[in-house]
Design a protein around this motif. Structure first.
Motif, PDB file in Angstrom:
ATOM      1  N   TRP A  94     133.394 -91.804  17.389  1.00  0.00           N
ATOM      2  CA  TRP A  94     133.367 -93.045  16.842  1.00  0.00           C
ATOM      3  C   TRP A  94     134.112 -93.535  16.119  1.00  0.00           C
ATOM      4  CZ3 TRP A  94     129.660 -97.043  17.826  1.00  0.00           C
ATOM      5  CH2 TRP A  94     128.695 -96.865  18.764  1.00  0.00           C
ATOM      6  N   SER A  95     134.776 -92.459  15.130  1.00  0.00           N
ATOM      7  CA  SER A  95     135.648 -93.124  14.084  1.00  0.00           C
ATOM      8  C   SER A  95     137.046 -93.239  14.481  1.00  0.00           C
ATOM      9  CB  SER A  95     135.674 -91.904  12.883  1.00  0.00           C
ATOM     10  OG  SER A  95     136.376 -90.742  13.527  1.00  0.00           O
ATOM     11  N   PHE A  96     137.380 -92.817  15.511  1.00  0.00           N
ATOM     12  CA  PHE A  96     138.884 -93.162  16.037  1.00  0.00           C
ATOM     13  C   PHE A  96     138.830 -94.464  16.444  1.00  0.00           C
ATOM     14  CE2 PHE A  96     139.175 -88.178  17.787  1.00  0.00           C
ATOM     15  CZ  PHE A  96     139.474 -87.817  16.499  1.00  0.00           C
ATOM     16  N   HIS A  97     137.753 -95.020  17.391  1.00  0.00           N
ATOM     17  CA  HIS A  97     137.702 -96.167  17.702  1.00  0.00           C
ATOM     18  C   HIS A  97     137.787 -97.400  16.447  1.00  0.00           C
ATOM     19  CE1 HIS A  97     137.093 -95.408  21.911  1.00  0.00           C
ATOM     20  NE2 HIS A  97     136.585 -94.327  21.614  1.00  0.00           N
ATOM     21  N   LEU A  98     137.058 -97.082  15.561  1.00  0.00           N
ATOM     22  CA  LEU A  98     136.715 -97.819  14.358  1.00  0.00           C
ATOM     23  C   LEU A  98     138.165 -98.168  13.560  1.00  0.00           C
ATOM     24  CD1 LEU A  98     133.188 -96.934  13.402  1.00  0.00           C
ATOM     25  CD2 LEU A  98     133.791 -99.070  13.915  1.00  0.00           C
ATOM     26  N   PHE A  99     138.971 -96.872  13.642  1.00  0.00           N
ATOM     27  CA  PHE A  99     140.115 -96.739  12.747  1.00  0.00           C
ATOM     28  C   PHE A  99     141.181 -97.056  13.709  1.00  0.00           C
ATOM     29  CE2 PHE A  99     137.192 -94.934   9.919  1.00  0.00           C
ATOM     30  CZ  PHE A  99     137.537 -95.640   8.706  1.00  0.00           C
ATOM     31  N   ARG A 100     141.051 -97.717  14.886  1.00  0.00           N
ATOM     32  CA  ARG A 100     142.201 -98.001  15.729  1.00  0.00           C
ATOM     33  C   ARG A 100     143.102 -99.141  15.384  1.00  0.00           C
ATOM     34  NH1 ARG A 100     141.511 -99.366  22.055  1.00  0.00           N
ATOM     35  NH2 ARG A 100     143.576 -99.315  22.956  1.00  0.00           N
ATOM     36  N   GLY A 101     144.313 -98.778  15.183  1.00  0.00           N
ATOM     37  CA  GLY A 101     145.199-100.010  14.623  1.00  0.00           C
ATOM     38  C   GLY A 101     145.437 -99.860  13.326  1.00  0.00           C
ATOM     39  N   SER A 102     144.781 -98.781  12.600  1.00  0.00           N
ATOM     40  CA  SER A 102     145.068 -98.578  11.279  1.00  0.00           C
ATOM     41  C   SER A 102     146.395 -97.642  10.780  1.00  0.00           C
ATOM     42  CB  SER A 102     144.038 -97.654  10.452  1.00  0.00           C
ATOM     43  OG  SER A 102     144.242 -97.019   9.177  1.00  0.00           O
ATOM     44  N   ALA A 103     147.263 -98.271   9.770  1.00  0.00           N
ATOM     45  CA  ALA A 103     148.283 -97.410   9.390  1.00  0.00           C
ATOM     46  C   ALA A 103     148.223 -95.988   8.916  1.00  0.00           C
ATOM     47  CB  ALA A 103     149.108 -98.272   8.584  1.00  0.00           C
ATOM     48  N   SER A 104     146.924 -95.834   8.519  1.00  0.00           N
ATOM     49  CA  SER A 104     146.428 -94.533   7.761  1.00  0.00           C
ATOM     50  C   SER A 104     146.393 -93.587   8.893  1.00  0.00           C
ATOM     51  CB  SER A 104     145.275 -94.917   7.002  1.00  0.00           C
ATOM     52  OG  SER A 104     145.541 -95.886   5.926  1.00  0.00           O
ATOM     53  N   LEU A 105     145.715 -93.799  10.046  1.00  0.00           N
ATOM     54  CA  LEU A 105     145.425 -93.019  10.902  1.00  0.00           C
ATOM     55  C   LEU A 105     146.588 -92.759  12.197  1.00  0.00           C
ATOM     56  CD1 LEU A 105     143.405 -91.168  12.419  1.00  0.00           C
ATOM     57  CD2 LEU A 105     142.329 -92.890  13.922  1.00  0.00           C
ATOM     58  N   SER A 106     147.420 -91.557  11.521  1.00  0.00           N
ATOM     59  CA  SER A 106     148.586 -91.420  12.310  1.00  0.00           C
ATOM     60  C   SER A 106     148.423 -90.756  13.756  1.00  0.00           C
ATOM     61  CB  SER A 106     149.643 -90.608  11.450  1.00  0.00           C
ATOM     62  OG  SER A 106     149.048 -89.509  11.206  1.00  0.00           O
ATOM     63  N   VAL A 107     149.243 -90.700  14.419  1.00  0.00           N
ATOM     64  CA  VAL A 107     148.883 -89.892  15.814  1.00  0.00           C
ATOM     65  C   VAL A 107     149.005 -88.176  15.492  1.00  0.00           C
ATOM     66  CG1 VAL A 107     149.948 -91.717  17.392  1.00  0.00           C
ATOM     67  CG2 VAL A 107     151.669 -90.027  16.323  1.00  0.00           C
ATOM     68  N   ASN A 108     149.461 -88.001  14.292  1.00  0.00           N
ATOM     69  CA  ASN A 108     149.775 -86.483  14.186  1.00  0.00           C
ATOM     70  C   ASN A 108     148.270 -86.153  13.443  1.00  0.00           C
ATOM     71  OD1 ASN A 108     152.524 -86.149  14.668  1.00  0.00           O
ATOM     72  ND2 ASN A 108     153.307 -86.540  12.774  1.00  0.00           N
ATOM     73  N   VAL A 109     147.725 -87.023  12.852  1.00  0.00           N
ATOM     74  CA  VAL A 109     146.265 -86.600  12.208  1.00  0.00           C
ATOM     75  C   VAL A 109     145.526 -86.630  13.375  1.00  0.00           C
ATOM     76  CG1 VAL A 109     144.433 -87.493  10.871  1.00  0.00           C
ATOM     77  CG2 VAL A 109     146.837 -87.551   9.881  1.00  0.00           C
ATOM     78  N   PHE A 110     145.631 -87.887  14.344  1.00  0.00           N
ATOM     79  CA  PHE A 110     144.646 -87.692  15.549  1.00  0.00           C
ATOM     80  C   PHE A 110     144.747 -86.751  16.186  1.00  0.00           C
ATOM     81  CE2 PHE A 110     144.366 -88.900  20.100  1.00  0.00           C
ATOM     82  CZ  PHE A 110     143.289 -89.499  20.155  1.00  0.00           C
TER      83      PHE A 110
END
Length: 814
Positions: free
Chosen positions: A229-245
């Motif tokens: 759920w959190s991936f969807h809620l923070f989609r587009g955030s600069a803080s959630l990088s592809v590396n963290v994902f």
């Protein structure tokens, strides 16, 4: 080394109770796999190269996958296969702000507190967890769990970990939803930054298989769902990088492997198992680029479909006899139902149809695959709802929720019922649940909200309802918020070990004129202390009869019993004018000169309630008839008249030489939350058969307060009730074969109730239960060769209009 082997081989002790080859194989495999983890043979975080080999190589997209391509594939998949509110998140948030403005403010305020290191968990408010969270520290006691393999922890040992419920609740990461909603509302990167820091710190502090946060597969499951759920809620955030994902997806792979390896198939095959299956279904449908995903999806679906037949009884009651776990179960299956409707193309091999069409397919799936058990479970929740739209807390209260989708208190079950109403297009469920809820919005989006709003609302067809399989009987005047209501528990302690049931045989919960009057005490905590755990699930804490200071079921440990009371329903009658219940239990037959407790309840609709308790024995015993009031009730006691009262109700209690004792009690309406509330007991001691009567009578404004008096009539226990200007007479016939006789009538019915009004001594209404002969002023009214279950009579002119279980007739009475 020897100490380690001893601790990790404890599961072998459980082999003594193994009942099948499959259980032996399952437990053995889990034990061997756990040993392998401990010595590093499996379960490590995969390297990038190893992770690539875990991807679905049959898809050309992943033969040379990059971090970005995995990111893109996740969201490409979710655009078709995740919940409807995320189809267009910007529009959804605008709708959320307009439909639920107070909730939006709630989430932002809670998220601000999270940024500053404060959180509410279960019933505990404003706990300090700090900005650099120690994920192994239980924040209430400050106890820090040791860093050891998860298999070495003792589930019931609070000394080494504090209350595991609290630390596990924190590590479910359901607060990520709060941060995510606040981020979507405000666009404030502080919320996203807080989320990413916590996500990264958790992965740093929790290497696979090490620590308390891997000790429960159910908790691993909740966390996996929260992350998705959190991936969807923070989609587009600069803080959630592809590396963290990508790193988080690696951990999700480990979560999935842990869940499938250590399913609670034989350890806790209840909501643990269904929660784990739901998580596997999430992982299998939302991470399709992982090779294992198809297996997870199929395994999760199979378990969900199999378990509902076992865990939900034919009448819809959850098999552990806990209303909180009932709600958990229904929430799990509603999520599964919606997810499955969004992933139908994976089952049937065709292109996904529109979201609306897939939601329409939900009912077909329920009635076919799940054999209508989910519908029955929702109906049970509907019929046990109080007039104020609260829910009775019967059995253990877990305190948690499947998803934190709402600002409503965890003890508010209406969101679950509303979601069921939306999916099933049930106007009666909508009537009871009230306004549209956030659960409908988040899980079905604008389509679901529109569908819910379009449903025509109507009261449920039945007022009172029997749930014979589960042993619950609900009685109510109607469905207004000012009606009287009662639910009685005549079911088992619970399935499996009975771990989430209480010693509450024949206990009741009551509302008078819509307000809660008698309530279950709740749970408080599983681990606060042994004394606290024993008290809250004891007979003495419930609204029933306790004998000789012991409980009807005898406790063995935190989640088990030495012996369990068995209840029997003897009579259930539901009529437009009244309900009548009679049942018994054998929990006190283990006492010296054993006792059988019998309880009958006459629920006079739109009038009052009469409860008779009989203790059938030849011996000497001490009795306590218990009444637990909610926190908000102000209660007084009059010893002379054996009356308990408040402004809008009275309770009259009759026994043989007993007395009332008022004291401070405790109620817990949410795990961890505790409040002082009045407790009253009617205490007596005696030899042989004891019979107690309790009258629960509303007080109306503008008329004289009700009064109940014990009167003498040969062959019966008799009571005169002055109420709303009427003079009522209640007779309970004794075992004498001769008919009882009054100035107005003679009867061989077991229970006789009559009401006189404008003409003194001339009854204008009768209710009779269990008999065959009834005579009014020399005129035979009922003369049956076989016993009738009941008769309801009303005087109309010179005629008595009579309705029995065998038909309707009219008799002239001179």
């Amino acid at each position: 080394m020897l100490d380690l082997i001893e601790r990790m081989s404890r599961p072998i002790e459980k082999f003594r109770s193994i009942r099948s080859w499959d259980e032996l194989r399952t437990r053995g495999t889990q034990t061997v796999t756990a040993f392998g983890e401990k010595f590093g043979l499996n379960g490590q975080v995969p390297t990038d190269d190893e992770f690539l080999r875990l991807l679905n190589s049959t898809d050309a997209t992943f033969k040379n996958a990059t971090d970005e391509s995995i990111w893109l594939e996740f969201f490409k998949n979710s655009d078709r296969h995740f919940f409807g509110s995320f189809r267009d998140i910007k529009s959804s948030i605008e709708l959320f702000l307009s439909a639920f403005p107070a909730s939006a403010q709630h989430f932002v305020e809670r998220a601000e507190r999270l940024i500053h290191g404060r959180i509410d968990l279960l019933g505990y408010s404003d706990l300090h967890i700090g900005t650099d969270i120690d994920w192994h520290r239980e924040p209430l006691s400050g106890t820090r769990s040791p860093m050891k393999h998860w298999k070495e922890f003792d589930d019931l040992d609070a000394a080494e970990s504090g209350d595991k419920k609290i630390i596990w609740e924190l590590n479910r990461h359901q607060h990520f939803f709060t941060l995510g909603v606040a981020y979507q509302i405000t666009g404030d990167e502080r919320f996203a930054g807080c989320y990413v820091r916590q996500l990264e710190s958790w992965m740093e502090q929790n290497p696979p298989g090490i620590g308390i946060n891997w000790a429960s597969s159910l908790e691993v499951s909740f966390r996996a769902i929260s992350w998705i759920w959190s991936f969807h809620l923070f989609r587009g955030s600069a803080s959630l990088s592809v590396n963290v994902f990508k790193r988080a997806v690696k951990f999700l792979y480990l979560h999935g492997r842990h869940i499938e390896r250590y399913l609670s198939k034989y350890y806790s095959p209840n909501t643990h198992l269904t929660g784990e299956a739901l998580a596997l279904y999430y992982l299998g449908t939302q991470l399709p680029f992982i090779k294992r995903s198809d297996h997870w999806r199929k395994l999760g679906e199979q378990i969900m479909c199999d378990e509902i037949k076992r865990q939900v009884l034919d009448d819809g009651v959850y098999f552990e006899q806990s209303t909180w776990y009932q709600r958990y179960t229904v929430d799990f299956y509603l999520q599964f139902l919606i997810l499955r409707s969004l992933n139908r193309d994976r089952q049937i091999g065709r292109t996904a149809v529109s979201l609306e069409s897939r939601l329409e397919s939900a009912l077909e799936f329920i009635t076919g695959m799940l054999e209508s058990r989910l519908i029955s479970a929702l109906e049970f929740m509907m019929h046990t709802t109080f007039p104020d739209r609260g829910s009775p807390i019967i059995g253990d209260d877990d305190g948690g929720r499947a998803l934190p989708l709402t600002s409503a208190d965890s003890s508010d079950f209406r969101g679950t019922l509303g979601l069921g109403a939306s999916i099933l297009a049930r106007g009666d469920m909508k009537y009871v649940s009230g306004e549209s809820t956030e659960e409908i919005f988040w899980l079905t989006g604008a389509v679901g909200l529109d569908k819910f709003r379009a449903i025509r609302t109507h009261e449920p067809a039945q007022t009172s309802r029997a749930f014979h399989n589960g042993g619950y009987y609900t009685m109510r005047d109607g469905w207004l918020d000012s009606d009287n209501f009662l639910v009685v528990d005549c079911g088992p302690v619970g399935a499996l070990s009975g771990g989430h049931g209480h010693a509450d045989a024949l206990s009741i919960e009551v509302a008078i004129q819509g307000k809660k009057l008698l309530v279950d005490p709740g749970t408080r905590s599983y681990h606060h202390s042994r004394e606290s755990r024993e008290h809250f699930r004891s007979t003495a804490a419930h609204n029933t009869l306790a004998i000789d200071g012991v409980s009807s079921s005898e406790s063995k440990s935190t989640f088990s019993w030495k012996n369990r009371a068995e209840c029997t329903t003897k009579v259930w009658i539901s009529d437009d004018r009244f309900d009548f219940f009679e049942g018994s239990h054998n929990g006190y037959e283990r006492l010296e000169s054993g006792v059988t407790h019998e309880r009958s309840i006459l629920f006079l609709k739109n009038d009052y309630i009469v409860i008779r308790d009989r203790a059938v024995t030849n011996g000497d015993h001490e009795y306590s008839l218990n009444f637990q009031f909610p926190e908000e009730q102000v209660v007084w006691v009059d010893q002379d008249s054996h009356t308990i009262g408040s402004d809008n109700w009275r309770m009259f209690v009759f026994g043989d030489g007993g007395h009332l004792r008022k004291s401070d009690g405790l109620v817990s309406d949410l795990y961890g939350r505790i409040n002082e509330a009045t407790r009253v007991r009617y205490l007596l001691a005696g030899r042989g058969l004891q019979e107690l009567f309790t009258f629960i009578v509303p007080v109306d404004g503008g008329v004289s307060a009700p009064m109940v008096r014990n009167v003498t009539i040969d062959g019966a226990r008799a009571f005169d009730i002055s109420y709303r200007g009427y003079s009522d007479l209640l007779l309970y016939k004794n075992n004498d074969p001769d008919a009882i006789r009054t100035e107005a009538y003679s009867s061989d019915f077991k229970l006789n109730w009559s009401r006189s009004g404008s003409i003194p001594g001339r009854a204008e209404e009768y209710i009779l239960v269990n008999g065959g002969r009834f005579n009014v002023r020399g005129t035979t009214i009922v003369d049956e060769k076989n016993v009738s279950d009941f008769a309801v009579m009303r005087q109309v002119g010179r005629d008595l209009q009579i309705r029995t279980d065998r038909g309707i007739k009219k008799v002239f009475v001179p």
